[in-house]
Design a protein around this motif. Structure first.
Motif, PDB file in Angstrom:
ATOM      1  N   ARG A 132       0.834  -1.135   0.037  1.00  0.00           N
ATOM      2  CA  ARG A 132       0.580   0.188   0.366  1.00  0.00           C
ATOM      3  C   ARG A 132       1.162   1.387   0.215  1.00  0.00           C
ATOM      4  O   ARG A 132       0.574   2.437  -0.548  1.00  0.00           O
ATOM      5  CB  ARG A 132      -1.017   0.046   1.355  1.00  0.00           C
ATOM      6  CG  ARG A 132      -2.069  -0.707   1.119  1.00  0.00           C
ATOM      7  CD  ARG A 132      -3.039  -1.035   2.115  1.00  0.00           C
ATOM      8  NE  ARG A 132      -2.359  -2.335   4.133  1.00  0.00           N
ATOM      9  CZ  ARG A 132      -2.284  -2.818   3.523  1.00  0.00           C
ATOM     10  NH1 ARG A 132      -3.238  -3.890   2.851  1.00  0.00           N
ATOM     11  NH2 ARG A 132      -1.558  -3.542   4.899  1.00  0.00           N
ATOM     12  N   LEU A 136       0.849   4.204  -3.212  1.00  0.00           N
ATOM     13  CA  LEU A 136       0.873   5.682  -2.525  1.00  0.00           C
ATOM     14  C   LEU A 136       2.356   6.609  -3.409  1.00  0.00           C
ATOM     15  O   LEU A 136       1.653   7.671  -4.183  1.00  0.00           O
ATOM     16  CB  LEU A 136       0.796   5.800  -1.489  1.00  0.00           C
ATOM     17  CG  LEU A 136      -0.174   5.653  -0.558  1.00  0.00           C
ATOM     18  CD1 LEU A 136      -0.440   6.248   1.188  1.00  0.00           C
ATOM     19  CD2 LEU A 136      -1.687   6.373  -0.975  1.00  0.00           C
ATOM     20  N   ARG A 202       1.855  12.304   0.668  1.00  0.00           N
ATOM     21  CA  ARG A 202       0.550  11.271   0.520  1.00  0.00           C
ATOM     22  C   ARG A 202      -0.461  11.725   0.644  1.00  0.00           C
ATOM     23  O   ARG A 202      -1.581  11.124   0.611  1.00  0.00           O
ATOM     24  CB  ARG A 202       1.829  10.248   1.340  1.00  0.00           C
ATOM     25  CG  ARG A 202       2.881   9.276   0.786  1.00  0.00           C
ATOM     26  CD  ARG A 202       2.963   8.178   2.129  1.00  0.00           C
ATOM     27  NE  ARG A 202       3.720   7.595   1.169  1.00  0.00           N
ATOM     28  CZ  ARG A 202       4.758   6.699   2.302  1.00  0.00           C
ATOM     29  NH1 ARG A 202       4.135   6.467   3.781  1.00  0.00           N
ATOM     30  NH2 ARG A 202       5.752   5.265   2.513  1.00  0.00           N
ATOM     31  N   LEU A 206      -4.171  10.722  -0.488  1.00  0.00           N
ATOM     32  CA  LEU A 206      -5.401  10.078  -0.046  1.00  0.00           C
ATOM     33  C   LEU A 206      -6.692  11.983  -0.506  1.00  0.00           C
ATOM     34  O   LEU A 206      -8.760  11.017  -0.213  1.00  0.00           O
ATOM     35  CB  LEU A 206      -5.022  10.032   1.404  1.00  0.00           C
ATOM     36  CG  LEU A 206      -4.375   8.921   1.845  1.00  0.00           C
ATOM     37  CD1 LEU A 206      -4.351   8.312   3.038  1.00  0.00           C
ATOM     38  CD2 LEU A 206      -5.404   7.283   0.810  1.00  0.00           C
ATOM     39  N   ARG A 210     -10.118   9.836  -2.162  1.00  0.00           N
ATOM     40  CA  ARG A 210     -10.954   8.766  -1.518  1.00  0.00           C
ATOM     41  C   ARG A 210     -12.179   8.688  -1.839  1.00  0.00           C
ATOM     42  O   ARG A 210     -13.070   7.603  -2.332  1.00  0.00           O
ATOM     43  CB  ARG A 210     -10.919   9.613  -0.610  1.00  0.00           C
ATOM     44  CG  ARG A 210      -9.489   9.277   1.097  1.00  0.00           C
ATOM     45  CD  ARG A 210     -10.176  10.552   2.697  1.00  0.00           C
ATOM     46  NE  ARG A 210      -9.692   9.989   3.912  1.00  0.00           N
ATOM     47  CZ  ARG A 210      -8.345  10.650   3.923  1.00  0.00           C
ATOM     48  NH1 ARG A 210      -8.780  12.197   3.837  1.00  0.00           N
ATOM     49  NH2 ARG A 210      -7.898  10.212   4.576  1.00  0.00           N
ATOM     50  N   LEU A 229     -10.433   5.484   3.554  1.00  0.00           N
ATOM     51  CA  LEU A 229      -9.134   5.388   3.356  1.00  0.00           C
ATOM     52  C   LEU A 229      -8.745   5.898   4.662  1.00  0.00           C
ATOM     53  O   LEU A 229      -8.778   7.223   4.418  1.00  0.00           O
ATOM     54  CB  LEU A 229      -8.369   5.400   2.068  1.00  0.00           C
ATOM     55  CG  LEU A 229      -9.008   4.957   0.634  1.00  0.00           C
ATOM     56  CD1 LEU A 229      -8.529   5.491  -0.638  1.00  0.00           C
ATOM     57  CD2 LEU A 229      -9.065   3.479   0.993  1.00  0.00           C
ATOM     58  N   TYR A 231      -5.260   6.668   7.181  1.00  0.00           N
ATOM     59  CA  TYR A 231      -4.042   6.844   7.005  1.00  0.00           C
ATOM     60  C   TYR A 231      -2.938   6.479   7.857  1.00  0.00           C
ATOM     61  O   TYR A 231      -3.571   7.184   9.411  1.00  0.00           O
ATOM     62  CB  TYR A 231      -3.001   8.263   6.299  1.00  0.00           C
ATOM     63  CG  TYR A 231      -1.622   8.704   5.985  1.00  0.00           C
ATOM     64  CD1 TYR A 231      -0.730   7.576   4.942  1.00  0.00           C
ATOM     65  CD2 TYR A 231      -0.252   8.533   7.023  1.00  0.00           C
ATOM     66  CE1 TYR A 231       0.362   7.999   4.503  1.00  0.00           C
ATOM     67  CE2 TYR A 231       0.512   8.573   7.003  1.00  0.00           C
ATOM     68  CZ  TYR A 231       1.162   7.987   5.679  1.00  0.00           C
ATOM     69  OH  TYR A 231       2.348   7.315   5.339  1.00  0.00           O
ATOM     70  N   VAL A 284      -1.865   2.476   5.088  1.00  0.00           N
ATOM     71  CA  VAL A 284      -3.046   2.797   4.489  1.00  0.00           C
ATOM     72  C   VAL A 284      -4.371   1.610   5.220  1.00  0.00           C
ATOM     73  O   VAL A 284      -3.973   0.391   4.742  1.00  0.00           O
ATOM     74  CB  VAL A 284      -2.730   3.145   3.462  1.00  0.00           C
ATOM     75  CG1 VAL A 284      -4.489   3.374   2.966  1.00  0.00           C
ATOM     76  CG2 VAL A 284      -2.115   4.981   3.032  1.00  0.00           C
TER      77      VAL A 284
END
Length: 382
Positions: A132, A136, A202, A206, A210, A229, A231, A284
């Motif tokens: 994962r 990313l 990152r 996200l 999302r 999602l 982090y 994640v």
């Protein structure tokens, strides 16, 4: 964007291959083990400087050869470019752009943009955090190729810091005098600075990803539940109560959080001889409804989640720049008929879609276009 010609020399099973391509759908049909995936792996390598199947370049060079060459002609609107990578296991790889003088490989990032669906994608949901993190970071770099330098700098600083920590741990275990760890303070500063840049990228990714993932999952599995999602960071209690705290932090604040976490973890790090906090330890969490997908989602749900992550990536890159080449490597054989048709509907209008399959019947009829037979190291247009 689309690849108009792919050329391989001593790459995987191919002594040489010349494959003319065009926009629309191109399908490579052949029994397993004949080299279909090798072709699309080469396209992915040009886009990411890495393989989705192996972690080093050595397996990519044909047995008995010293090096491999991957070359592609690429068209974007009215502009055409020729990009070439020479793979030299154990040595530095080389790159050329438009037959010019040699450039650093990372300078050709962005010439080819691709999103690849493969059976290995199931690990994005069911596998370890490393997959994962790579997902990313590759997407971050596809959005902004300069971030390849940030990733490289972070890896270099991490190696140096780990070397120093390992030496300190060995000295302590053997009863030696304490090392002068002043240098470690310097590496902490470097790690916090570069790590904050990577972390910020990152987190920003996200935020953009999302809603696209949730939408893609609904398209693939209507009524299957909401996708979230989160982090999951390794900074410890010193950095706050949860990922929402860092999602709105500036790079300077993230750097300070990393420095505080490194200071808090220093005793444990010296004992273990390794860096315990930072982006290289993050993850994640993929949720389906209220539960984490890993360990709770069914096989079908996990597949749909993995596909949703890739479809979201494709949508994001398409919205922000040249439309990427879409690669579906032996994916349809893994899906039931309902998911096959839904996926085909979602990707059929892509500027360039490359599909591999063991048998033609695995490919939905709506994905019509050029067909190639692959067997015994040969690629022939049907």
């Amino acid at each position: 964007m689309h690849v108009t010609h792919l050329s391989l020399a001593d790459f995987r099973s191919y002594a040489r291959a010349e494959v003319p391509l065009g926009p629309g759908v191109s399908t490579f049909i052949g029994p397993n083990g004949q080299g279909k995936t090798n072709l699309v792996e080469a396209v992915g390598y040009l886009a990411t400087l890495g393989s989705h199947r192996v972690s080093s370049d050595t397996p990519l060079v044909r047995v008995g050869a010293e090096r491999a060459v991957v070359r592609a002609a690429v068209t974007e609107g009215e502009r055409s470019q020729l990009v070439e990578l020479e793979l030299n296991p154990g040595q530095a790889n080389r790159a050329r752009l438009n037959r010019s003088a040699q450039v650093r490989p990372r300078e050709v990032l962005g010439v080819v943009r691709s999103v690849l669906f493969a059976p290995e994608d199931l690990d994005l949901v069911k596998g370890d955090p490393g997959g994962r993190r790579r997902f990313l970071d590759e997407l971050v770099t596809a959005r902004a190729p300069r971030l390849a330098g940030v990733r490289s700098d972070y890896d270099r600083v991490l190696r140096q810091r780990n070397t120093l920590l390992k030496s300190a741990a060995m000295a302590r275990r053997h009863g030696g005098r304490g090392m002068d760890l002043t240098t470690l303070d310097v590496w902490d500063q470097h790690l916090a600075r570069v790590g904050a840049d990577l972390l910020a990228q990152r987190l920003g990714l996200l935020v953009a990803l999302r809603p696209l993932v949730d939408k893609a999952y609904e398209q693939l599995a209507p009524g299957g539940g909401a996708v979230a999602l989160e982090y999951r960071w390794s900074l410890g209690e010193e950095a706050g109560d949860g990922p929402e705290d860092v999602a709105v932090a500036s790079r300077e604040e993230l750097s300070e959080l990393l420095l505080a976490a490194l200071a808090a973890a220093r005793t444990r790090e010296i004992e273990r001889g390794v860096t315990l906090v930072g982006p290289h330890r993050d993850d994640v969490l993929v949720r389906l409804g209220e539960l984490p997908a890993r360990g709770y989602a069914s096989h079908g749900e996990s597949w749909s989640l993995a596909l949703a992550l890739r479809l979201a990536s494709y949508g994001l890159l398409k919205d922000e720049g040249p439309e990427p080449v879409l690669v579906l490597d032996d994916v349809f054989a893994e899906l039931d008929s309902r998911r096959r048709e839904r996926l085909a509907e979602l990707v059929a209008q892509g500027e360039q879609v490359l599909v591999t399959a063991a048998v033609a019947q695995d490919v939905p009829e709506m994905l019509v276009g050029a067909r190639f037979a692959v067997a015994d190291g040969r690629v022939e247009r049907d």
